[in-house]
Scaffold this motif. Sequence first.
Motif, PDB file in Angstrom:
ATOM      1  N   LEU A  41       0.810  -1.212   0.000  1.00  0.00           N
ATOM      2  CA  LEU A  41       0.000   0.000   0.000  1.00  0.00           C
ATOM      3  C   LEU A  41       0.846   1.266   0.000  1.00  0.00           C
ATOM      4  O   LEU A  41       0.321   2.359   0.052  1.00  0.00           O
ATOM      5  N   GLY A  42       2.157   1.100  -0.024  1.00  0.00           N
ATOM      6  CA  GLY A  42       3.055   2.249  -0.018  1.00  0.00           C
ATOM      7  C   GLY A  42       3.726   2.400   1.328  1.00  0.00           C
ATOM      8  O   GLY A  42       3.145   2.087   2.365  1.00  0.00           O
ATOM      9  N   ASN A  86     -12.029  -2.446   1.014  1.00  0.00           N
ATOM     10  CA  ASN A  86     -10.710  -1.874   1.226  1.00  0.00           C
ATOM     11  C   ASN A  86     -10.811  -0.700   2.185  1.00  0.00           C
ATOM     12  O   ASN A  86     -11.909  -0.254   2.521  1.00  0.00           O
ATOM     13  N   ILE A  87      -9.667  -0.178   2.591  1.00  0.00           N
ATOM     14  CA  ILE A  87      -9.647   1.013   3.431  1.00  0.00           C
ATOM     15  C   ILE A  87      -9.818   2.247   2.550  1.00  0.00           C
ATOM     16  O   ILE A  87      -9.530   2.225   1.357  1.00  0.00           O
ATOM     17  N   THR A  88     -10.283   3.320   3.164  1.00  0.00           N
ATOM     18  CA  THR A  88     -10.442   4.577   2.441  1.00  0.00           C
ATOM     19  C   THR A  88      -9.106   5.292   2.339  1.00  0.00           C
ATOM     20  O   THR A  88      -8.142   4.951   3.044  1.00  0.00           O
ATOM     21  N   LYS A  92      -6.034   5.221   4.967  1.00  0.00           N
ATOM     22  CA  LYS A  92      -4.680   4.920   4.513  1.00  0.00           C
ATOM     23  C   LYS A  92      -3.694   5.995   4.966  1.00  0.00           C
ATOM     24  O   LYS A  92      -2.590   5.686   5.434  1.00  0.00           O
ATOM     25  N   ALA A  93      -4.093   7.254   4.854  1.00  0.00           N
ATOM     26  CA  ALA A  93      -3.214   8.353   5.271  1.00  0.00           C
ATOM     27  C   ALA A  93      -2.927   8.286   6.770  1.00  0.00           C
ATOM     28  O   ALA A  93      -1.780   8.446   7.204  1.00  0.00           O
ATOM     29  N   ARG A  97       0.780   7.417   8.616  1.00  0.00           N
ATOM     30  CA  ARG A  97       1.409   8.231   9.665  1.00  0.00           C
ATOM     31  C   ARG A  97       1.713   7.392  10.904  1.00  0.00           C
ATOM     32  O   ARG A  97       2.791   7.493  11.491  1.00  0.00           O
ATOM     33  N   LEU A  98       0.768   6.539  11.295  1.00  0.00           N
ATOM     34  CA  LEU A  98       0.973   5.681  12.454  1.00  0.00           C
ATOM     35  C   LEU A  98       2.137   4.718  12.219  1.00  0.00           C
ATOM     36  O   LEU A  98       2.975   4.513  13.106  1.00  0.00           O
ATOM     37  N   ALA A  99       2.208   4.153  11.027  1.00  0.00           N
ATOM     38  CA  ALA A  99       3.301   3.236  10.684  1.00  0.00           C
ATOM     39  C   ALA A  99       4.651   3.942  10.803  1.00  0.00           C
ATOM     40  O   ALA A  99       5.611   3.370  11.328  1.00  0.00           O
TER      41      ALA A  99
END
Length: 124
Positions: A41-42, A86-88, A92-93, A97-99
């Motif tokens: 997912l990037g 899927n997630i929105t 995802k944003a 950030r959490l990752a």
Amino acid sequence: MTLRVFKNLGFDDWADDEDVTDAMLMAAALEIDSGLIDAHLGGYLLKKRVAAPGRGKSRSYRVIVAWKQGDRLFFLHGFAKREKDNITQKEKAALTRLAEVYMGYDDATLAEIVADGDLLEIVP
């Protein structure tokens, strides 16, 4: 280096509600670390299928994880395929950030957070 696997408290609540066990999560984490990934997912984010008891992976759960090969993996978000595909982009944003925050922790900080109970480490 040995893969360390963690879950945040929100993910832990979801997993408890859905009967997703630590053994299921560890199996998924080891699959990811060996290259069996459903979607990149990037950045650090990946999507992985996790089979529900008695069902195949395609009709079960999706989990979003932050992963650094051979180092650490964080379970961040889970959902049932029946709930959404899927997630929105907004989700995802936020997860990106959490990752980045989780991956920025050094070992000492990570140990403190686990000791405080704000992250849970899954031990095989």
